[in-house]
Write a protein that holds these residues in place. Structure first.
Motif, PDB file in Angstrom:
ATOM      1  N   VAL B  69     -16.305  13.849  39.150  1.00  0.00           N
ATOM      2  CA  VAL B  69     -15.025  13.789  38.425  1.00  0.00           C
ATOM      3  C   VAL B  69     -14.937  12.627  37.447  1.00  0.00           C
ATOM      4  N   THR B  70     -15.958  11.758  37.400  1.00  0.00           N
ATOM      5  CA  THR B  70     -15.932  10.663  36.417  1.00  0.00           C
ATOM      6  C   THR B  70     -15.984  11.258  35.023  1.00  0.00           C
ATOM      7  N   PRO B  71     -15.010  10.905  34.176  1.00  0.00           N
ATOM      8  CA  PRO B  71     -14.917  11.575  32.866  1.00  0.00           C
ATOM      9  C   PRO B  71     -16.147  11.345  31.994  1.00  0.00           C
ATOM     10  N   LEU B  72     -16.454  12.366  31.227  1.00  0.00           N
ATOM     11  CA  LEU B  72     -17.625  12.347  30.367  1.00  0.00           C
ATOM     12  C   LEU B  72     -17.594  11.158  29.420  1.00  0.00           C
ATOM     13  N   GLU B  73     -16.391  10.845  28.912  1.00  0.00           N
ATOM     14  CA  GLU B  73     -16.280   9.746  27.951  1.00  0.00           C
ATOM     15  C   GLU B  73     -16.713   8.431  28.587  1.00  0.00           C
ATOM     16  N   LEU B  74     -16.374   8.247  29.864  1.00  0.00           N
ATOM     17  CA  LEU B  74     -16.730   7.006  30.545  1.00  0.00           C
ATOM     18  C   LEU B  74     -18.241   6.923  30.770  1.00  0.00           C
ATOM     19  N   ILE B  75     -18.854   8.079  31.065  1.00  0.00           N
ATOM     20  CA  ILE B  75     -20.305   8.091  31.244  1.00  0.00           C
ATOM     21  C   ILE B  75     -20.978   7.750  29.927  1.00  0.00           C
ATOM     22  N   ASP B  76     -20.467   8.319  28.845  1.00  0.00           N
ATOM     23  CA  ASP B  76     -21.045   8.013  27.534  1.00  0.00           C
ATOM     24  C   ASP B  76     -20.904   6.518  27.224  1.00  0.00           C
ATOM     25  N   LYS B  77     -19.753   5.925  27.587  1.00  0.00           N
ATOM     26  CA  LYS B  77     -19.581   4.476  27.385  1.00  0.00           C
ATOM     27  C   LYS B  77     -20.589   3.713  28.227  1.00  0.00           C
ATOM     28  N   ALA B  78     -20.776   4.150  29.476  1.00  0.00           N
ATOM     29  CA  ALA B  78     -21.736   3.486  30.362  1.00  0.00           C
ATOM     30  C   ALA B  78     -23.126   3.500  29.742  1.00  0.00           C
ATOM     31  N   LEU B  79     -23.508   4.629  29.158  1.00  0.00           N
ATOM     32  CA  LEU B  79     -24.839   4.770  28.573  1.00  0.00           C
ATOM     33  C   LEU B  79     -25.023   3.808  27.405  1.00  0.00           C
ATOM     34  N   VAL B  80     -23.965   3.651  26.590  1.00  0.00           N
ATOM     35  CA  VAL B  80     -24.064   2.733  25.447  1.00  0.00           C
ATOM     36  C   VAL B  80     -24.182   1.289  25.936  1.00  0.00           C
ATOM     37  N   ILE B  81     -23.371   0.921  26.925  1.00  0.00           N
ATOM     38  CA  ILE B  81     -23.409  -0.444  27.454  1.00  0.00           C
ATOM     39  C   ILE B  81     -24.765  -0.722  28.096  1.00  0.00           C
ATOM     40  N   ALA B  82     -25.266   0.249  28.875  1.00  0.00           N
ATOM     41  CA  ALA B  82     -26.529   0.042  29.592  1.00  0.00           C
ATOM     42  C   ALA B  82     -27.697  -0.153  28.643  1.00  0.00           C
ATOM     43  N   ALA B  83     -27.595   0.403  27.458  1.00  0.00           N
ATOM     44  CA  ALA B  83     -28.703   0.313  26.506  1.00  0.00           C
ATOM     45  C   ALA B  83     -28.744  -1.033  25.787  1.00  0.00           C
ATOM     46  N   ARG B  84     -27.688  -1.831  25.938  1.00  0.00           N
ATOM     47  CA  ARG B  84     -27.656  -3.113  25.215  1.00  0.00           C
ATOM     48  C   ARG B  84     -28.657  -4.080  25.827  1.00  0.00           C
ATOM     49  N   PRO B  85     -29.405  -4.816  25.019  1.00  0.00           N
ATOM     50  CA  PRO B  85     -30.491  -5.661  25.540  1.00  0.00           C
ATOM     51  C   PRO B  85     -30.017  -6.806  26.445  1.00  0.00           C
ATOM     52  N   GLU B  86     -28.761  -7.257  26.267  1.00  0.00           N
ATOM     53  CA  GLU B  86     -28.318  -8.389  27.073  1.00  0.00           C
ATOM     54  C   GLU B  86     -27.702  -7.951  28.408  1.00  0.00           C
ATOM     55  N   VAL B  87     -27.669  -6.630  28.644  1.00  0.00           N
ATOM     56  CA  VAL B  87     -26.962  -6.117  29.818  1.00  0.00           C
ATOM     57  C   VAL B  87     -27.917  -5.717  30.940  1.00  0.00           C
ATOM     58  N   ILE B  88     -27.563  -6.107  32.183  1.00  0.00           N
ATOM     59  CA  ILE B  88     -28.163  -5.494  33.373  1.00  0.00           C
ATOM     60  C   ILE B  88     -27.098  -4.554  33.920  1.00  0.00           C
ATOM     61  N   ASN B 276      -8.366  10.437  34.052  1.00  0.00           N
ATOM     62  CA  ASN B 276      -8.871  11.714  33.582  1.00  0.00           C
ATOM     63  C   ASN B 276      -9.938  12.197  34.563  1.00  0.00           C
ATOM     64  N   TRP B 277      -9.768  13.386  35.132  1.00  0.00           N
ATOM     65  CA  TRP B 277     -10.737  13.938  36.062  1.00  0.00           C
ATOM     66  C   TRP B 277     -11.586  14.941  35.296  1.00  0.00           C
ATOM     67  N   ARG B 278     -12.880  14.702  35.272  1.00  0.00           N
ATOM     68  CA  ARG B 278     -13.769  15.575  34.518  1.00  0.00           C
ATOM     69  C   ARG B 278     -13.604  17.006  34.996  1.00  0.00           C
ATOM     70  N   GLY B 279     -13.360  17.901  34.091  1.00  0.00           N
ATOM     71  CA  GLY B 279     -13.239  19.310  34.437  1.00  0.00           C
ATOM     72  C   GLY B 279     -11.824  19.712  34.846  1.00  0.00           C
ATOM     73  N   ILE B 280     -10.962  18.726  35.118  1.00  0.00           N
ATOM     74  CA  ILE B 280      -9.605  19.069  35.527  1.00  0.00           C
ATOM     75  C   ILE B 280      -8.600  18.604  34.492  1.00  0.00           C
ATOM     76  N   GLY B 281      -8.830  17.418  33.968  1.00  0.00           N
ATOM     77  CA  GLY B 281      -7.900  16.879  32.980  1.00  0.00           C
ATOM     78  C   GLY B 281      -7.204  15.641  33.522  1.00  0.00           C
ATOM     79  N   THR B 282      -6.237  15.129  32.782  1.00  0.00           N
ATOM     80  CA  THR B 282      -5.557  13.909  33.206  1.00  0.00           C
ATOM     81  C   THR B 282      -4.547  14.229  34.295  1.00  0.00           C
ATOM     82  N   ILE B 283      -4.645  13.530  35.402  1.00  0.00           N
ATOM     83  CA  ILE B 283      -3.663  13.631  36.478  1.00  0.00           C
ATOM     84  C   ILE B 283      -2.927  12.293  36.496  1.00  0.00           C
ATOM     85  N   PRO B 284      -1.606  12.293  36.286  1.00  0.00           N
ATOM     86  CA  PRO B 284      -0.871  11.026  36.196  1.00  0.00           C
ATOM     87  C   PRO B 284      -0.961  10.220  37.485  1.00  0.00           C
TER      88      PRO B 284
END
Lengths: 93, 367, 360
Positions: B69-88, B276-284
């Motif tokens: 359920v982790t939103p796709l946008e957050l995974i994409d952000k994680a991928l960008v952050i993880a690729a940065r050379p100064e990041v573990i 935001n729940w992936r596949g379900i949408g935003t649940i307040p």
């Protein structure tokens, strides 16, 4: 989200400002954070999830649950369904 | 009892068969029961439990997998952050294979990103202490069960004065998800197995209003096969008698009020937010985010991640799967474009995701 | 130039000076000249002694088989070893390299005779570490009764190899009339395992330290040739021998089910796992069926010879916990199924990707 398994507390100490414990899972030792179970004692059992103790396990409740479920199976065979439903509903939930 | 017995006693086949017999004796009509914990889904499949239940009982798997359920946008952000050379970039193992819009953490690692699996969030804090010249980012995913360790890592980083530790938060809560599922007009769920370790932390006082509102009996259930059949028996009994209650079928690990110390750690760190729940949408108000005074540890703020083009696969119907509305083999892409080695969505990736489980069983039935 | 005592000194980088007693491997050790020669003479040869190696040629000339038999076939195998850490409870990369290839050859039903060993060394590797690895290889080869007859060594720059990579190739002799292979499993066969599963993978993982746990677990790395010869003597119609290495028991059985186009049905209650291995797997969310083994063999044998095969294993040093774990059936073809502890049925797939600790 819930991979938590029972482990025995074999040592309690502080590290990095946090209450920690050495946990024995049965031939496997790993440390776990005890901040959510600050009154735990060595020799007690805890549920460990991702290196963190979620709660202390009640051995008393465990044995009681086993006893009731075991009786359930035996009564079903001996006395029929009515008796078993009555016995099990005696438990306070 | 010794530590091994705590588990093995709850796998005692004789006692389990006795409870199964009682379930068969009790059930007189079809019932749909949902469990909303990935760990329970895993255990049911691991033991083949659903095959041993009477055919009247249909077990449905809910969105109990924080990976799914982790939103796709957050995974994409994680991928960008993880690729940065100064990041573990540190993560629980579950997340490594989940596909973003184009790639996953494995491929970021293959391209040179420093991506590390940790067993405990506190290990990520240790890495931050050991690598002062690097930025350590921890992917803080999970339901209420995982919130205390994730929160603890932030509190410890704060008390140690660490400037190089931050968390990417995707904490979600069970009760709002249950509202969304039970409140849906297409809902078929009549009984609920509540997630045992979520309740170890939070207690089960949030659930009686839910049970009453939707007339759905519930049982707090554990993870060993004996725990599962006990939970199912208690729900089936309530359904057959027309009772609506929340019962505790995991007494050795759960009390009504939960673990107050664990809750204190959570609420010192997190506050309720919309998620935001992936596949379900935003649940307040369905998740947790960092409290304002801890915003310096928020990786989303520390690393401004722009230019993310998030595109969910148009073929993936994960949402309907996660809500128990459709079964995986009803998805047109199932087994064709979407397989465990080339997944389109999270339920095909996660070990207890409904789609990957069905993938293995479906091939057997068709033989 | 001369120093103030009128003695010659060497200042600054000149041509590479041969170091008499090197403590570290340096690039010069791989250049093929005197340094390489010294390394071979002083470090390798004392441990990997055999007539062909002593002869000092670039090739090994050996008898084609040791038993003077005619007929039969050569068995050949190769494997590369890259384990981290180099030393772990129960073994090390050297023992792993020798046993791995001895076992591969033995799985053909043939007698393991000769090994080659090629080394890629990382610049900076301490020579005493190399010597420990070589000593271990010598001991393993002696235990297995095989000779290391050819070798090679190269050196790469720091960072280009993880201390030591070892490649071994093995040669063995399969007697005439013996046919063992993954495609030969038959419906009705018994599926046996020589002992507990998951020990090696968990031992190495705990030695790596990344997940922070200690376990009372030793790698099972061992040469199985003698055990296998005993099995084949007692159960000459054995169909399949295979060691469940990477991917574990479940992956290896899937390979066999696929090759033989049969179904394999396991009984979960019968699968032997040491309690600490079980505990480690539960803590991490691993399935022991997918964890690597380096000293176990799967034996698939006609039912009539199953007891004999088991007794032969149990009388063997590395097979004392041998047990029957399942059987071969006709369908569903190419599938591995397991009857669970509570009587359900679970499909065992091949392992997909790496096994990672989970919170779910």
């Amino acid at each position: 989200m819930c991979l938590g398994i029972p482990g025995k507390i074999v040592e309690l100490y502080e590290q990095g400002g946090l209450k920690m414990a050495k946990i024995d899972f049965g031939g496997v030792l790993r440390e776990a954070c005890m901040e959510a179970a600050p009154d735990a004692l060595v020799g007690e059992y805890a549920i460990i999830h991702a290196g963190f103790a979620l709660n202390i396990l009640s051995e008393e409740d465990a044995l009681e649950t086993l006893r009731l479920l075991e009786e359930l199976g035996q009564l079903v065979d001996e006395l029929g369904p009515e008796a078993s439903m009555r016995v099990a509903s005696n438990r306070e939930d | 009892m010794d530590v091994q017995s705590f588990s093995s006693a709850f796998r005692d086949n004789d006692i389990i068969q006795g409870v199964l017999k009682e379930i068969r004796r009790t059930v007189t009509q079809p019932w749909v029961i949902m469990e909303i914990c990935g760990g329970q889904t895993h255990a049911i499949m691991h033991y083949g439990l659903d095959q041993l239940l009477p055919p009247e009982i249909e077990l449905v798997h809910g969105p109990g997998c924080p990976v799914c359920v982790t939103p796709l946008e957050l995974i994409d952000k994680a991928l960008v952050i993880a690729a940065r050379p100064e990041v573990i970039f540190c993560s629980y193992g579950d997340m490594l294979r989940v596909p973003g819009s184009q790639r996953d953490l494995f491929s970021v690692r293959a391209a040179g990103g420093d991506v590390r699996v940790v067993y405990s969030a506190l290990d990520a804090v240790k890495l931050a202490q050991q690598n002062p010249d690097k930025q350590v980012v921890f992917f803080a995913i999970g339901f209420e069960t995982t919130a205390p360790p994730n929160a603890m890592s932030v509190l410890q980083a704060q008390s140690l004065g660490l400037k190089n530790y931050s968390v990417l938060v995707s904490q979600v809560c069970v009760p709002p998800a249950m509202h969304a599922i039970l409140g849906s007009p297409a809902n078929r769920v009549q009984g609920f197995l509540l997630a045992g370790h979520v309740c170890t932390v939070m207690g089960y006082q949030e659930y009686p209003p839910l049970a009453e509102q939707y007339s759905v009996p519930m049982a707090v259930t554990g993870f060993e096969p004996l725990d599962l059949v006990q939970g199912i028996l208690q729900v089936v009994r309530m359904l057959e008698k027309g009772e609506v209650e929340v019962q505790n079928a995991y007494q050795r690990a759960v009390t009504a009020g939960g673990n107050k110390a664990a809750q204190a750690i959570i609420f010192k760190t997190f506050q309720q937010v919309d998620r935001n729940w992936r596949g379900i949408g935003t649940i307040p108000q369905s998740g947790w985010g960092l409290r304002p005074e801890l915003v310096e540890f928020d990786a989303e703020k520390r690393f401004s991640v722009e230019d993310i083009h998030t595109a969910e696969s148009p073929l993936c119907i994960a949402g309907e799967i996660l809500q128990g509305l459709k079964k995986p083999h009803q998805c047109p892409a199932f087994g064709l474009q979407c397989t465990p080695t080339s997944p389109l969505g999270a339920p095909m990736v996660s070990a207890e995701g409904a789609c990957s489980a069905y993938y293995r069983y479906a091939r057997v039935e068709s033989n | 130039m001369l120093n103030d005592k009128n003695l010659p000194t060497i200042e600054g980088p000149v041509c590479a000076v041969p170091l008499r007693h090197a403590e570290q491997i340096v690039m010069g050790h791989g250049s093929g000249g005197r340094m390489t020669h010294d390394l071979i003479e002083k470090t390798f040869k004392p441990f990997l002694a055999s007539d062909p190696l002593a002869a000092g040629n670039d090739f090994a000339a050996v008898l084609s088989n040791n038993d003077g038999q005619s007929g039969g076939r050569l068995a050949v195998s190769t494997d590369s070893h890259i384990v981290t850490p180099l030393f772990f409870p129960g073994g090390d990369i050297g023992r792993l390299a020798v046993c791995g290839t001895v076992n591969d050859i033995s799985m053909s039903g043939g007698k393991a005779l000769y090994l080659t060993a090629g080394f890629i060394l990382e610049e900076g590797l301490r020579v005493e570490v190399l010597e420990q690895v070589l000593a271990s290889m010598q001991a393993a080869a002696a235990e297995a009764g095989v000779q290391i007859i050819a070798g090679d060594t190269k050196v790469v720059e720091r960072g280009k190899a993880d201390q030591i990579f070892i490649n071994t190739a093995g040669i063995g002799w399969i007697p005439e009339g013996r046919h063992v292979g993954g495609e030969l499993a038959q419906p009705g066969d018994a599926v046996l395992i020589s002992g507990t599963i998951g020990d090696h993978g968990i031992a190495v993982l705990s030695a790596r330290g990344e997940l922070g746990f200690e376990a009372e677990v030793q790698s099972d790395v061992a040469p199985l040739n003698q055990l296998i010869q005993a099995v084949l003597a007692a159960a000459p119609h054995t169909h399949v021998l295979r060691d469940p290495t990477r991917g574990g028991l479940a992956t290896t059985l899937n390979e066999i089910a696929d090759q033989s186009r049969v179904a394999i049905l396991l009984d979960e209650a019968k699968i032997p796992i040491h309690p600490p291995v079980r505990a480690a797997c539960e803590m991490l969310g691993f399935d022991a069926l997918y964890v690597a083994n380096e000293g176990k063999v799967i034996v698939i044998v006609p039912e009539a010879e199953a007891e004999a095969a088991l007794m032969a294993m149990r009388s063997s040093r590395y097979g004392t916990e041998a047990t029957r774990i399942g059987s071969v059936q006709e369908s569903p073809a190419k599938r591995v199924l397991m009857r669970t502890l509570i009587g359900g049925t679970r499909v065992l797939d091949m392992m997909s990707g790496e096994m990672l600790p989970r919170i779910c």
